[in-house]
Design an enzyme around this catalytic site. Structure first.
Site, PDB file in Angstrom:
ATOM      1  N   LEU A 135      -2.197   6.331   5.511  1.00 58.98           N
ATOM      2  CA  LEU A 135      -1.683   6.477   4.141  1.00 58.98           C
ATOM      3  C   LEU A 135      -0.807   5.263   3.871  1.00 58.98           C
ATOM      4  O   LEU A 135      -0.138   4.760   4.785  1.00 58.98           O
ATOM      5  CB  LEU A 135      -0.847   7.754   4.003  1.00 58.98           C
ATOM      6  CG  LEU A 135      -1.591   9.094   4.040  1.00 58.98           C
ATOM      7  CD1 LEU A 135      -0.603  10.265   3.991  1.00 58.98           C
ATOM      8  CD2 LEU A 135      -2.585   9.209   2.876  1.00 58.98           C
ATOM      9  N   ASP A 136      -0.772   4.811   2.627  1.00 61.82           N
ATOM     10  CA  ASP A 136       0.113   3.687   2.285  1.00 61.82           C
ATOM     11  C   ASP A 136       1.559   4.099   2.543  1.00 61.82           C
ATOM     12  O   ASP A 136       1.895   5.286   2.518  1.00 61.82           O
ATOM     13  CB  ASP A 136      -0.040   3.330   0.802  1.00 61.82           C
ATOM     14  CG  ASP A 136      -1.431   2.815   0.477  1.00 61.82           C
ATOM     15  OD1 ASP A 136      -2.113   2.330   1.397  1.00 61.82           O
ATOM     16  OD2 ASP A 136      -1.824   2.911  -0.700  1.00 61.82           O
ATOM     17  N   ALA A 137       2.432   3.103   2.705  1.00 61.54           N
ATOM     18  CA  ALA A 137       3.843   3.384   3.007  1.00 61.54           C
ATOM     19  C   ALA A 137       4.467   4.285   1.938  1.00 61.54           C
ATOM     20  O   ALA A 137       5.235   5.199   2.245  1.00 61.54           O
ATOM     21  CB  ALA A 137       4.611   2.077   3.130  1.00 61.54           C
ATOM     22  N   LYS A 151      -5.625   4.253  -5.438  1.00 66.33           N
ATOM     23  CA  LYS A 151      -4.958   3.277  -6.322  1.00 66.33           C
ATOM     24  C   LYS A 151      -5.992   2.342  -6.947  1.00 66.33           C
ATOM     25  O   LYS A 151      -5.917   2.017  -8.130  1.00 66.33           O
ATOM     26  CB  LYS A 151      -3.916   2.471  -5.543  1.00 66.33           C
ATOM     27  CG  LYS A 151      -2.700   3.315  -5.172  1.00 66.33           C
ATOM     28  CD  LYS A 151      -1.720   2.515  -4.338  1.00 66.33           C
ATOM     29  CE  LYS A 151      -0.609   3.417  -3.831  1.00 66.33           C
ATOM     30  NZ  LYS A 151       0.142   2.813  -2.737  1.00 66.33           N
ATOM     31  N   THR A 158       2.932   6.445  -0.014  1.00 64.03           N
ATOM     32  CA  THR A 158       2.219   7.707  -0.227  1.00 64.03           C
ATOM     33  C   THR A 158       2.875   8.807   0.609  1.00 64.03           C
ATOM     34  O   THR A 158       3.252   8.569   1.761  1.00 64.03           O
ATOM     35  CB  THR A 158       0.736   7.565   0.168  1.00 64.03           C
ATOM     36  OG1 THR A 158       0.154   6.515  -0.586  1.00 64.03           O
ATOM     37  CG2 THR A 158      -0.043   8.846  -0.074  1.00 64.03           C
TER      38      THR A 158
END
Ligand code: URA
Length: 228
Positions: free
Chosen positions: A98-100, A182, A102
């Site tokens: 997961l992105d930082a 995104k 998220t």
């Protein structure tokens, strides 16, 4: 099991790093130098630099990932990692990324085989996101997300998308490409302002405080195995 998988299950290193240890001649099996193709069983004596290592029990943890944490075991920039939020023994690693920024459901495990299958596009594990957009999308744009949009690495597969509030949608995808949600939202001319994973393979972490985790039940592990 293969020697590198055994070393990973013993918490020594990832499989790739375990291969490096084996190639460097630091691993013995019953006193003989281990090879990349050595297979080991539980009765075998495996040593790294002369110290015996043993397979650890399988662990499956569900974390409610908070924002501002990276989904890697160690970050060169020294940012907090999700692995620091869970116990170090047995050593578990995140399934997928997961992105930082998220938040939400993230599975961590030392079951390399299940992790590999869950992350493989062929199994199309459901991932549901609550996505807040900077402006309200039109109904048409929400339908485009569901039908598939064109990204620079190819079109996205059909997904489920529905409006939750004026600026918020719920999106369920079955792929797991880098920054996929995104990029999908950018493809319809919008921008994500908040991204939360509310379900991963049917598991929700929304009843956990951000930054806390729980073990999966035996039933949940069974269901994951059947689903993947
Ligand atoms: N899609 C994204 O864009 N980011 C995530 O963290 C997960 C899915």
């Amino acid at each position: 099991m293969r020697l590198n998988a055994y070393l990973a299950r013993a918490g020594v290193a990832s499989r790739r790093k375990a291969d490096d240890l084996i190639k460097a001649g630091r691993v013995t099996v019953n006193g003989e130098l281990g090879q990349l193709n050595t297979f080991v069983e539980s009765r075998d004596r495996v040593e790294v630099d002369g110290t015996r290592v043993a397979k650890q029990p399988l662990a499956y943890l569900l974390l409610n990932k908070p924002g501002a944490t990276v989904t890697t075991a160690s970050d060169p920039q020294g940012r907090p990692t999700v692995v620091q939020l869970v116990p170090g023994e047995p050593r578990v690693v995140p399934v997928g990324r997961l992105d930082a920024d998220t938040t939400g459901a993230l599975l961590l495990t030392n079951d390399g085989e299940l992790a590999h299958r869950l992350a493989h596009p062929r199994y199309g594990v459901d991932k549901t996101y609550v996505v807040e957009l900077s402006r309200a999308p039109s109904d048409d744009q929400i339908e485009q997300l569901a039908a598939g949009v064109e990204l620079d690495d190819g079109p996205t597969a059909p997904a489920q998308a529905r409006r939750v509030t004026k600026n918020t949608i719920e999106l369920t995808i079955h792929e797991g490409r880098n920054r996929q949600v995104k990029r999908m939202v950018e493809a319809i001319g919008h921008r994500v302002t908040r991204l939360h994973r509310s379900r991963y393979a049917g598991l929700s972490a929304d009843d956990l405080e951000p930054g806390t985790w729980r073990e999966l039940t035996a039933d949940e592990v069974q269901r994951l195995r059947r689903g993947a």
